[in-house]
Design a protein around this motif. Structure first.
Motif, PDB file in Angstrom:
ATOM      1  N   THR A   1       0.795  -1.227   0.000  1.00  0.00           N
ATOM      2  CA  THR A   1       0.000   0.000   0.000  1.00  0.00           C
ATOM      3  C   THR A   1       0.826   1.275   0.000  1.00  0.00           C
ATOM      4  N   GLY A   2       2.081   1.191   0.435  1.00  0.00           N
ATOM      5  CA  GLY A   2       2.899   2.383   0.542  1.00  0.00           C
ATOM      6  C   GLY A   2       2.637   3.171   1.821  1.00  0.00           C
ATOM      7  N   ARG A   3       1.853   2.610   2.707  1.00  0.00           N
ATOM      8  CA  ARG A   3       1.555   3.259   3.988  1.00  0.00           C
ATOM      9  C   ARG A   3       2.557   2.788   5.036  1.00  0.00           C
TER      10      ARG A   3
ATOM     11  N   THR B   1      -4.735 -14.494   5.978  1.00  0.00           N
ATOM     12  CA  THR B   1      -4.194 -15.050   4.739  1.00  0.00           C
ATOM     13  C   THR B   1      -4.187 -13.989   3.645  1.00  0.00           C
ATOM     14  N   ALA B   2      -3.441 -14.272   2.594  1.00  0.00           N
ATOM     15  CA  ALA B   2      -3.395 -13.367   1.449  1.00  0.00           C
ATOM     16  C   ALA B   2      -4.786 -13.246   0.823  1.00  0.00           C
ATOM     17  N   GLU B   3      -5.529 -14.325   0.814  1.00  0.00           N
ATOM     18  CA  GLU B   3      -6.885 -14.313   0.254  1.00  0.00           C
ATOM     19  C   GLU B   3      -7.801 -13.388   1.056  1.00  0.00           C
ATOM     20  N   GLU B   4      -7.724 -13.463   2.378  1.00  0.00           N
ATOM     21  CA  GLU B   4      -8.554 -12.604   3.230  1.00  0.00           C
ATOM     22  C   GLU B   4      -8.162 -11.131   3.072  1.00  0.00           C
ATOM     23  N   PHE B   5      -6.858 -10.859   2.997  1.00  0.00           N
ATOM     24  CA  PHE B   5      -6.405  -9.492   2.795  1.00  0.00           C
ATOM     25  C   PHE B   5      -6.912  -8.946   1.466  1.00  0.00           C
ATOM     26  N   ALA B   6      -6.819  -9.762   0.416  1.00  0.00           N
ATOM     27  CA  ALA B   6      -7.276  -9.329  -0.903  1.00  0.00           C
ATOM     28  C   ALA B   6      -8.779  -9.050  -0.899  1.00  0.00           C
ATOM     29  N   GLU B   7      -9.540  -9.916  -0.256  1.00  0.00           N
ATOM     30  CA  GLU B   7     -10.988  -9.728  -0.193  1.00  0.00           C
ATOM     31  C   GLU B   7     -11.340  -8.445   0.553  1.00  0.00           C
ATOM     32  N   TYR B   8     -10.705  -8.213   1.681  1.00  0.00           N
ATOM     33  CA  TYR B   8     -10.998  -7.049   2.514  1.00  0.00           C
ATOM     34  C   TYR B   8     -10.556  -5.749   1.836  1.00  0.00           C
ATOM     35  N   SER B   9      -9.382  -5.748   1.235  1.00  0.00           N
ATOM     36  CA  SER B   9      -8.815  -4.521   0.676  1.00  0.00           C
ATOM     37  C   SER B   9      -9.330  -4.205  -0.723  1.00  0.00           C
ATOM     38  N   GLY B  10      -9.842  -5.208  -1.411  1.00  0.00           N
ATOM     39  CA  GLY B  10     -10.301  -4.989  -2.782  1.00  0.00           C
ATOM     40  C   GLY B  10      -9.191  -5.112  -3.808  1.00  0.00           C
ATOM     41  N   ILE B  11      -7.999  -5.477  -3.367  1.00  0.00           N
ATOM     42  CA  ILE B  11      -6.873  -5.693  -4.274  1.00  0.00           C
ATOM     43  C   ILE B  11      -6.952  -7.138  -4.764  1.00  0.00           C
ATOM     44  N   LYS B  12      -6.728  -7.333  -6.046  1.00  0.00           N
ATOM     45  CA  LYS B  12      -6.802  -8.685  -6.593  1.00  0.00           C
ATOM     46  C   LYS B  12      -5.774  -9.591  -5.926  1.00  0.00           C
TER      47      LYS B  12
END
Length: 67
Positions: A17-19, A44-55
């Motif tokens: 994210t650059g944050r 998990t990477a899958e949960e992070f992607a789902e929550y953040s909206g990043i593929k």
């Protein structure tokens, strides 16, 4: 699909994210609350992607570069 690492850490969120790393820690806690996880459980990477909206593919690419 090749899995490099299954869990996300604050430093990973910082690089994606650059944050700040502090923001990464807060975001991980928000994600744990969202998914109803306990404080000792990992995200998990899958949960992070789902929550953040990043593929998920983009998240996994960052994890491969870091490893």
């Amino acid at each position: 699909m090749r899995i490099v690492r299954a869990c996300i850490y604050p430093k990973d969120i910082q690089r994606i994210t650059g944050r700040s790393e502090r923001y990464g820690r807060k975001l991980l806690n928000d994600i744990k609350t969202h998914f109803g996880k306990k404080s000792h459980q990992f995200i998990t990477a899958e949960e992070f992607a789902e929550y953040s909206g990043i593929k998920e593919e983009i998240v996994n690419q960052y994890l491969e570069q870091i490893s």
